[in-house]
Design a protein around this motif. Structure first.
Motif, PDB file in Angstrom:
ATOM      1  N   UNK A  95       0.830  -1.208   0.000  1.00  0.00           N
ATOM      2  CA  UNK A  95       0.000   0.000   0.000  1.00  0.00           C
ATOM      3  C   UNK A  95       0.860   1.251   0.000  1.00  0.00           C
ATOM      4  N   UNK A  96       1.860   1.286   0.853  1.00  0.00           N
ATOM      5  CA  UNK A  96       2.713   2.474   0.935  1.00  0.00           C
ATOM      6  C   UNK A  96       3.572   2.670  -0.302  1.00  0.00           C
ATOM      7  N   UNK A  97       4.035   1.604  -0.901  1.00  0.00           N
ATOM      8  CA  UNK A  97       4.811   1.736  -2.128  1.00  0.00           C
ATOM      9  C   UNK A  97       3.935   2.197  -3.294  1.00  0.00           C
ATOM     10  N   UNK A  98       2.698   1.769  -3.291  1.00  0.00           N
ATOM     11  CA  UNK A  98       1.773   2.246  -4.322  1.00  0.00           C
ATOM     12  C   UNK A  98       1.518   3.747  -4.158  1.00  0.00           C
ATOM     13  N   UNK A  99       1.366   4.194  -2.920  1.00  0.00           N
ATOM     14  CA  UNK A  99       1.174   5.626  -2.656  1.00  0.00           C
ATOM     15  C   UNK A  99       2.404   6.418  -3.088  1.00  0.00           C
ATOM     16  N   UNK A 100       3.583   5.902  -2.777  1.00  0.00           N
ATOM     17  CA  UNK A 100       4.814   6.569  -3.169  1.00  0.00           C
ATOM     18  C   UNK A 100       4.919   6.642  -4.691  1.00  0.00           C
ATOM     19  N   UNK A 101       4.607   5.559  -5.360  1.00  0.00           N
ATOM     20  CA  UNK A 101       4.631   5.542  -6.820  1.00  0.00           C
ATOM     21  C   UNK A 101       3.677   6.597  -7.379  1.00  0.00           C
ATOM     22  N   UNK A 102       2.492   6.683  -6.817  1.00  0.00           N
ATOM     23  CA  UNK A 102       1.512   7.681  -7.262  1.00  0.00           C
ATOM     24  C   UNK A 102       2.055   9.097  -7.064  1.00  0.00           C
ATOM     25  N   UNK A 103       2.645   9.370  -5.900  1.00  0.00           N
ATOM     26  CA  UNK A 103       3.194  10.702  -5.625  1.00  0.00           C
ATOM     27  C   UNK A 103       4.342  11.046  -6.562  1.00  0.00           C
ATOM     28  N   UNK A 104       5.208  10.091  -6.830  1.00  0.00           N
ATOM     29  CA  UNK A 104       6.334  10.339  -7.734  1.00  0.00           C
ATOM     30  C   UNK A 104       5.847  10.590  -9.159  1.00  0.00           C
ATOM     31  N   UNK A 105       4.852   9.881  -9.587  1.00  0.00           N
ATOM     32  CA  UNK A 105       4.297  10.106 -10.935  1.00  0.00           C
ATOM     33  C   UNK A 105       3.642  11.475 -11.029  1.00  0.00           C
ATOM     34  N   UNK A 106       2.966  11.887  -9.974  1.00  0.00           N
ATOM     35  CA  UNK A 106       2.338  13.227  -9.977  1.00  0.00           C
ATOM     36  C   UNK A 106       3.392  14.316  -9.998  1.00  0.00           C
ATOM     37  N   UNK A 107       4.465  14.105  -9.285  1.00  0.00           N
ATOM     38  CA  UNK A 107       5.550  15.086  -9.216  1.00  0.00           C
ATOM     39  C   UNK A 107       6.224  15.246 -10.584  1.00  0.00           C
ATOM     40  N   UNK A 108       6.315  14.155 -11.336  1.00  0.00           N
ATOM     41  CA  UNK A 108       6.928  14.197 -12.660  1.00  0.00           C
ATOM     42  C   UNK A 108       6.022  14.869 -13.704  1.00  0.00           C
ATOM     43  N   UNK A 109       4.736  14.914 -13.426  1.00  0.00           N
ATOM     44  CA  UNK A 109       3.783  15.510 -14.393  1.00  0.00           C
ATOM     45  C   UNK A 109       3.835  16.997 -14.387  1.00  0.00           C
TER      46      UNK A 109
END
Length: 109
Positions: A95-109
């Motif tokens: 769950x936490x790694x999925x949240x981190x992945x989501x945050x990193x993808x948003x930051x790259x956008x």
């Protein structure tokens, strides 16, 4: 007290690398006598026997006599407790790694 009830904590039993190796050896074989197990270690027969005793007290190893020889066998059932305990943390990290992945993808956008 029930004679078959474990008298040693499963987590203590698997904490030692020698005992984890014994578990692995027994998992890979049907049954092994003490002398064959001892051949895999740089310690004496008595030391290996003491480690086996702890595994037996935790319910992880059973033995049976065949003539003068005692053959040891893995009882994997108690390992289910560890698997259940770890599964909670697997869910936590997933769950936490999925949240981190989501945050990193948003930051790259």
């Amino acid at each position: 007290m029930n004679a078959s009830a474990p008298t040693h904590d499963i987590y203590d039993a698997i904490a030692d690398p020698t005992r984890r190796k014994l578990i692995r050896l027994l998992a890979d074989a049907d049954e092994l006598p003490l002398n064959q197990l001892t051949a895999h270690f740089s310690m004496g027969r008595t030391a290996v026997a003491k480690h086996l005793t702890i595994l037996k007290e935790a319910g992880l190893v059973t033995d049976r006599k065949v003539g003068r020889e005692t053959r040891n066998r893995l009882n994997p059932t108690p390992l289910r407790e560890i698997q259940d305990w770890l599964s909670y943390y697997e869910k936590f990290w997933t769950t936490n790694l999925q949240k981190l992945d989501y945050l990193l993808r948003e930051e790259q956008s």
